[in-house]
Write an enzyme that holds these catalytic residues in place. Structure first.
Site, PDB file in Angstrom:
ATOM      1  N   CYS A  18       0.887  -1.241  -0.070  1.00 38.76           N
ATOM      2  CA  CYS A  18      -0.006  -0.202   0.005  1.00 38.76           C
ATOM      3  C   CYS A  18       0.765   1.312  -0.142  1.00 38.76           C
ATOM      4  O   CYS A  18       0.291   2.377  -0.336  1.00 38.76           O
ATOM      5  CB  CYS A  18      -1.062  -0.068   1.254  1.00 38.76           C
ATOM      6  SG  CYS A  18      -2.157  -1.399   1.050  1.00 38.76           S
ATOM      7  N   HIS A  22      -3.340   7.290   2.211  1.00 40.58           N
ATOM      8  CA  HIS A  22      -3.869   6.103   1.655  1.00 40.58           C
ATOM      9  C   HIS A  22      -5.010   5.837   2.135  1.00 40.58           C
ATOM     10  O   HIS A  22      -5.539   5.985   3.467  1.00 40.58           O
ATOM     11  CB  HIS A  22      -2.795   5.088   2.278  1.00 40.58           C
ATOM     12  CG  HIS A  22      -3.440   3.551   2.077  1.00 40.58           C
ATOM     13  ND1 HIS A  22      -3.665   2.966   0.920  1.00 40.58           N
ATOM     14  CD2 HIS A  22      -3.299   2.570   2.874  1.00 40.58           C
ATOM     15  CE1 HIS A  22      -4.045   1.863   1.092  1.00 40.58           C
ATOM     16  NE2 HIS A  22      -3.824   1.621   2.080  1.00 40.58           N
ATOM     17  N   ASN A  68      -9.907  -0.024  -0.354  1.00 41.36           N
ATOM     18  CA  ASN A  68      -8.679   0.024  -0.264  1.00 41.36           C
ATOM     19  C   ASN A  68      -8.069  -0.518  -1.488  1.00 41.36           C
ATOM     20  O   ASN A  68      -7.975  -1.690  -1.696  1.00 41.36           O
ATOM     21  CB  ASN A  68      -8.091  -0.711   0.993  1.00 41.36           C
ATOM     22  CG  ASN A  68      -6.503  -0.838   1.231  1.00 41.36           C
ATOM     23  OD1 ASN A  68      -5.705  -0.386   0.046  1.00 41.36           O
ATOM     24  ND2 ASN A  68      -6.212  -1.191   2.179  1.00 41.36           N
TER      25      ASN A  68
HETATM   26  O1  UT7 Z   1      -3.818  -1.088   3.241  1.00 44.22           O
HETATM   27  C1  UT7 Z   1      -2.915  -1.714   4.332  1.00 44.22           C
HETATM   28  C2  UT7 Z   1      -3.455  -1.048   5.881  1.00 44.22           C
HETATM   29  N1  UT7 Z   1      -4.545  -1.876   6.373  1.00 44.22           N
HETATM   30  C3  UT7 Z   1      -5.236  -1.205   7.194  1.00 44.22           C
HETATM   31  O2  UT7 Z   1      -5.033  -0.113   7.713  1.00 44.22           O
HETATM   32  C4  UT7 Z   1      -6.542  -1.889   7.782  1.00 44.22           C
HETATM   33  C5  UT7 Z   1      -6.365  -1.864   9.306  1.00 44.22           C
HETATM   34  N2  UT7 Z   1      -7.501  -2.446  10.042  1.00 44.22           N
HETATM   35  C6  UT7 Z   1      -8.694  -2.068  10.012  1.00 44.22           C
HETATM   36  O3  UT7 Z   1      -8.941  -1.210   9.277  1.00 44.22           O
HETATM   37  C7  UT7 Z   1      -9.642  -2.752  10.965  1.00 44.22           C
HETATM   38  O4  UT7 Z   1      -9.027  -3.362  11.716  1.00 44.22           O
HETATM   39  C8  UT7 Z   1     -10.419  -3.574  10.165  1.00 44.22           C
HETATM   40  C9  UT7 Z   1     -11.770  -2.960   9.515  1.00 44.22           C
HETATM   41  C10 UT7 Z   1     -10.096  -4.748   9.274  1.00 44.22           C
HETATM   42  C11 UT7 Z   1     -11.451  -4.296  11.352  1.00 44.22           C
HETATM   43  O5  UT7 Z   1     -12.214  -3.491  12.092  1.00 44.22           O
HETATM   44  P1  UT7 Z   1     -11.890  -3.583  13.835  1.00 44.22           P
HETATM   45  O6  UT7 Z   1     -12.755  -2.807  14.451  1.00 44.22           O
HETATM   46  O7  UT7 Z   1     -10.541  -3.759  14.134  1.00 44.22           O
HETATM   47  O8  UT7 Z   1     -12.776  -5.054  13.873  1.00 44.22           O
HETATM   48  P2  UT7 Z   1     -12.163  -6.447  14.551  1.00 44.22           P
HETATM   49  O9  UT7 Z   1     -11.227  -7.314  13.591  1.00 44.22           O
HETATM   50  O10 UT7 Z   1     -11.474  -6.320  15.656  1.00 44.22           O
HETATM   51  O11 UT7 Z   1     -13.469  -7.462  14.622  1.00 44.22           O
HETATM   52  C12 UT7 Z   1     -14.535  -7.037  15.455  1.00 44.22           C
HETATM   53  C13 UT7 Z   1     -15.713  -8.072  15.230  1.00 44.22           C
HETATM   54  C14 UT7 Z   1     -15.016  -9.557  15.313  1.00 44.22           C
HETATM   55  O12 UT7 Z   1     -16.322 -10.544  15.988  1.00 44.22           O
HETATM   56  P3  UT7 Z   1     -16.311 -10.677  17.525  1.00 44.22           P
HETATM   57  O13 UT7 Z   1     -15.028 -11.446  17.694  1.00 44.22           O
HETATM   58  O14 UT7 Z   1     -15.994  -9.460  18.222  1.00 44.22           O
HETATM   59  O15 UT7 Z   1     -17.400 -11.231  17.786  1.00 44.22           O
HETATM   60  C15 UT7 Z   1     -14.893  -9.940  13.473  1.00 44.22           C
HETATM   61  O16 UT7 Z   1     -15.312 -11.488  13.773  1.00 44.22           O
HETATM   62  O17 UT7 Z   1     -16.277  -8.063  13.862  1.00 44.22           O
HETATM   63  C16 UT7 Z   1     -16.293  -9.196  13.170  1.00 44.22           C
HETATM   64  N3  UT7 Z   1     -16.269  -9.057  11.675  1.00 44.22           N
HETATM   65  C17 UT7 Z   1     -16.960  -8.717  10.925  1.00 44.22           C
HETATM   66  N4  UT7 Z   1     -18.413  -8.692  11.234  1.00 44.22           N
HETATM   67  C18 UT7 Z   1     -19.125  -8.369  10.059  1.00 44.22           C
HETATM   68  C19 UT7 Z   1     -14.975  -8.775  11.404  1.00 44.22           C
HETATM   69  N5  UT7 Z   1     -15.133  -8.439   9.924  1.00 44.22           N
HETATM   70  C20 UT7 Z   1     -16.571  -8.738   9.693  1.00 44.22           C
HETATM   71  C21 UT7 Z   1     -17.220  -8.273   8.796  1.00 44.22           C
HETATM   72  N6  UT7 Z   1     -18.692  -8.206   8.867  1.00 44.22           N
HETATM   73  N7  UT7 Z   1     -16.905  -8.105   7.517  1.00 44.22           N
END
Ligand code: UT7
Length: 323
Positions: A114, A250, A280
């Site tokens: 990225c 980004h 992204n």
């Molecule tokens: O380009 C390179 C750089 N990349 C980035 O900068 C990405 C950085 N990270 C992020 O943007 C975020 O961490 C994400 C968008 C990927 C995830 O958001 P989050 O608030 O960190 O969520 P999480 O991974 O902590 O997941 C929270 C909950 C989980 O469920 P439980 O364990 O709390 O029951 C996940 O299983 O959300 C669940 N979850 C989803 N639910 C519905 C994860 N993905 C999804 C989804 N739909 N697509």
């Protein structure tokens, strides 16, 4: 003579097909609400069958060249930043070179995921400062849809396909009135490579890799590392946060963009946001956002534009440009 680099044309290209959150939610266990609330993404563009990174790159390149008033034959270097090259070799850049009918010069790819466009711009700027090139095309192009695990909801909702390009030209530098690319700042930390990677890939590994990411960890690193590199770029130019006219970041997650803007004391309308429409697009995201804000007239001559990115590697970087 001392040279500096001016961005004299921008261009971008998005594949026609749009995949909305609602449509995606029919194939994987997610909802439009979750995606919008956690990321700000509403839709992404997806390349059609047979449409490759070089095809997207070529379309963006033609628009950037047109804006710059140049032809492929005027270029002496093409740099393509991509994580999804058409082939393991030769480089996608050489394919674009042939498509643009550019006979001389050189072309190569850069792999910094990225952060690839910031890396490419930095390399171009250094070629120009060294007096080794006059007109350079820097492209960020990706078909991330090819390396997504479409069954993994934690990653498949995040990415899209696209390309953005800039033409960078050597100008005589004026130390009393610096314009163009003021400075670029690159970093990486290979010890953090397991946070965002593909579990296979070309070359030394025979399997096709898919994107794997520890999202929360990446988020944490993005917020701190981007703030630090922005600070570094401002200090290197004796500038302060209040000097920034536009932040072109980004586009990974709207929450990361909001956090960076807040740290910089920027109002929301000073941040160019395309993540809602493009998702992204990895190396393409910064030049896509830049082209959007140049073409709609937001970015004007004389303004200070800050670009930054972080991605797999980890890699991160920033570029400050006096437009
Ligand atoms: O380009 C390179 C750089 N990349 C980035 O900068 C990405 C950085 N990270 C992020 O943007 C975020 O961490 C994400 C968008 C990927 C995830 O958001 P989050 O608030 O960190 O969520 P999480 O991974 O902590 O997941 C929270 C909950 C989980 O469920 P439980 O364990 O709390 O029951 C996940 O299983 O959300 C669940 N979850 C989803 N639910 C519905 C994860 N993905 C999804 C989804 N739909 N697509």
């Amino acid at each position: 003579m001392n040279y500096c680099s001016h961005i004299i044309g921008t261009g971008s290209y998005l594949p026609e097909k749009i995949l909305t959150n609602v449509a995606l939610a029919k194939t994987v266990d997610t909802t439009d609400e979750w995606i919008v609330e956690r990321t700000g993404i509403r839709q992404r563009h997806i390349a059609k069958d047979g449409e490759t990174t070089a095809d997207l790159a070529f379309q963006a390149a033609e628009k950037a060249l047109e804006a710059a008033g140049l032809k492929g034959s005027d270029l002496d270097l093409i740099i393509v930043a991509t994580t999804t090259p058409d082939n393991t070799f030769p480089s996608t850049a050489t394919k674009v070179q042939a498509m643009l009918d550019m006979d001389g010069g050189a072309a190569f790819d850069v792999q910094a995921v990225c952060s690839g466009f910031i890396y490419g711009l930095s390399i171009a700027d250094n070629f120009i400062r060294a007096g080794q090139a006059k007109n350079i095309l820097v492209i960020g192009a990706e078909v991330f849809s090819h390396i997504i695990d479409w069954k993994d909801r934690s990653t498949c909702v995040l990415f899209g396909d696209g390309a953005g390009a800039v033409v960078v030209q050597a100008h005589e530098s004026d130390e009393s009135n610096k314009t163009g690319v003021l400075s670029t700042h690159l970093h990486s930390d290979g010890k953090l490579r397991d946070l965002l990677y593909t579990d296979g890939g070309p070359g030394s590994n025979s399997s096709v890799g898919h994107v794997r990411m520890l999202g929360r960890e990446i988020f944490r690193h993005a917020v701190t590392k981007l703030a630090a590199v922005v600070d570094e770029a401002l200090k290197a130019n004796n500038l302060t946060q209040s000097d920034i006219d536009w932040l072109v970041p980004h586009q990974a997650n709207k929450r990361i963009l909001d956090s960076t803007a807040k740290k910089l004391g920027l109002s929301k309308n000073q941040v160019v946001i395309t993540v809602d429409k493009h998702a992204n697009t990895s190396a393409a995201s910064v030049p896509l956002a830049l082209d959007t804000a140049v073409r709609d007239g937001r970015i004007q001559k004389g303004q200070l534009v800050l670009m930054e990115a972080m991605g797999g590697g980890l890699t991160w970087g920033a570029a400050l440009v006096r437009w």
